[in-house]
Design an enzyme around this catalytic site. Structure first.
Site, short mmCIF file in Angstrom:
data_model
loop_
_atom_site.label_atom_id
_atom_site.label_comp_id
_atom_site.label_asym_id
_atom_site.label_seq_id
_atom_site.Cartn_x
_atom_site.Cartn_y
_atom_site.Cartn_z
CD1 TRP A 1 -49.42 1.20 15.13
CD2 TRP A 1 -48.09 -0.56 15.53
NE1 TRP A 1 -49.86 0.17 14.36
CE2 TRP A 1 -49.06 -0.93 14.58
CE3 TRP A 1 -47.13 -1.50 15.92
CZ2 TRP A 1 -49.11 -2.20 14.03
CZ3 TRP A 1 -47.17 -2.75 15.37
CH2 TRP A 1 -48.15 -3.11 14.44
CG ASP B 1 -41.54 -0.74 14.71
OD1 ASP B 1 -41.31 -0.92 13.50
OD2 ASP B 1 -42.67 -0.84 15.20
CE LYS C 1 -46.97 0.82 7.26
NZ LYS C 1 -48.18 0.88 7.97
C1 LMR Z 1 -50.77 1.89 11.12
O1 LMR Z 1 -50.21 2.24 12.16
O2 LMR Z 1 -51.81 2.42 10.70
C2 LMR Z 1 -50.17 0.79 10.30
O3 LMR Z 1 -48.98 0.37 10.85
C3 LMR Z 1 -51.09 -0.32 10.04
C4 LMR Z 1 -51.36 -1.17 11.22
O4 LMR Z 1 -51.14 -2.38 11.13
O5 LMR Z 1 -51.81 -0.66 12.26
#
Ligand code: LMR
Length: 397
Positions: free
Chosen positions: A130, A211, A246
């Site tokens: 992420w 996570d 989510k």
């Molecule tokens: C995402 O990865 O799109 C979500 O977790 C929202 C974010 O905060 O990036």
């Protein structure tokens, strides 16, 4: 003074939403940010959440401050959700949970806590991960390195390379792992692989930071926690961040949790008092509303059952969209094999689109995809799937 400050780049994910909103195209498609959408393309408030909010509004008597770590009742319900009721860490009192502003807040509180006591540790994140993970740990002052995870050739997990890397990480370093629905790839470890990773964690003595932002969106609330249970069995000291953005749809209520596992209740208490200091100097204590919603739902069996049904519906829709997308891509005349999309879990799919193709889709087709090729499968609807597949076909050339 301030005139020397140059503008910062737009956020890799939330910046896309801002650009999408400004885009005048009538056929625009947003597959960027990880927000669930139903078949009509909307993100409704869950009915269980609406009911809980009604009750909260009726019974609320005060707006006084929350405890620094949030309501202990909320913490206990979070523990039951991530571990299952009656887990040894809960009964031994060696897991403590703070209510945080979303999963991002949990990661940052955890990062600041770890930096205080392990200032020289390196944080290891999966390649890829992420987009915000690196930013959060670097902002806390950590050096961040990557371990291998995804194999673009097989569109699956490169487990041998991952295992080798994790087996070399030293004691006291921090290893960030996604418990389920890996973001951005949708590629998860199976149970045997989790056991191996858990054994490595126990042997090497690194600190797992798990996570857990998508519990219930992979296979089920229970099945999705299997990796966490494997890690908890071998690594007595670890951190777990939860998000209810989510699975409860509480995106804007910023509702999450940080659970800290220690060897015994006394150590957990000592660590938690330090977590509270991190919270106090950041945002003092959490905003109550989202936590009250989760507490109301999880402590009422009927409401909990209703929420479970709504979560199942979200997960099932995502699974059917995956199948539909594979079929529609095939039917649009694309020769490339996209069947891997059906094997991935959670909201995201790593589409295999290159950055140039992602750019083409955005600039020429108003189709918004995160850099690296991550698409939010939940953003695909019966109305936009035809246009999307035709656009992907053009992008592939
Ligand atoms: C995402 O990865 O799109 C979500 O977790 C929202 C974010 O905060 O990036």
């Amino acid at each position: 003074m301030f005139e020397s400050i140059a503008p910062a780049p737009a956020d890799a994910i939330l910046g896309l939403t801002a650009a999408f909103q400004k885009d005048p195209s009538p056929t625009k498609v947003n597959l960027g940010v990880g927000v669930y959408k139903d078949a009509a393309g909307t993100t409704p408030i869950l009915a269980s959440v609406k009911t809980a909010e009604g009750r909260i509004l009726e019974s609320a008597k005060t707006k006084s401050y929350m405890p620094i770590g949030g309501d202990p009742a909320y913490g206990k319900l979070v523990q039951d959700m991530i571990l299952g009721e009656g887990h040894e860490a809960i009964t031994a009192g060696r897991v403590r949970t703070a209510h945080t502003p979303g999963g991002t807040g949990a990661l940052r509180v955890g990062a600041d806590f770890l930096k205080k006591f392990f200032p020289n540790a390196t944080v290891w994140i999966s390649k890829p991960t992420w987009a915000n993970h690196r930013g959060i740990f670097q902002a806390a002052g950590f050096k961040v390195e990557e371990y291998p995870y995804y194999d673009p050739k097989t569109k699956g997990l490169d487990f041998p390379a991952m295992r080798t890397a994790l087996g070399q990480i030293k004691a006291g370093d921090i290893v960030l792992l996604h418990v389920c629905c890996h973001n951005p790839t949708g590629v998860d470890l199976d149970q045997a692989q989790w056991k191996e990773v858990a054994a490595l964690g126990g042997r090497q003595g690194w600190i797992p930071f798990l996570d857990f932002a998508y519990q219930g969106l992979g296979d089920s609330v229970e099945a999705d926690r299997q990796g966490l249970l494997a890690m908890a069995a071998t690594c007595p000291e670890m951190l777990v961040s939860s998000s209810f953005s989510k699975n409860f749809g509480l995106y804007q209520d910023r509702t999450g949790a940080l659970s800290l596992f220690a060897r015994d209740a006394k150590q957990a208490e000592a660590c938690f008092s330090n977590l509270e200091i991190v919270v106090r100097v950041n945002y003092s204590n959490p905003a109550a509303h989202g936590g009250l919603i989760v507490t109301t739902i999880l402590s009422d069996p009927a409401l909990k059952a209703q929420w479970r049904g709504e979560l199942d519906a979200m997960r099932n829709r995502i699974a059917s969209v995956r199948a539909e997308l594979v079929r529609a891509l095939q039917q649009s005349g694309i020769a490339q094999d996209f069947s891997f999309i059906e094997r991935q879990k959670g909201m995201f799919s790593f589409s295999g689109l290159s950055d140039a193709q992602v750019q083409f889709l955005r600039e020429k087709k108003a189709v918004y995809v995160v850099g690296g090729g991550r698409i939010n499968v939940a953003g695909i609807t019966p109305k936009n799937i035809g246009y999307l597949c035709a656009s992907i076909r053009e992008a592939l050339g």
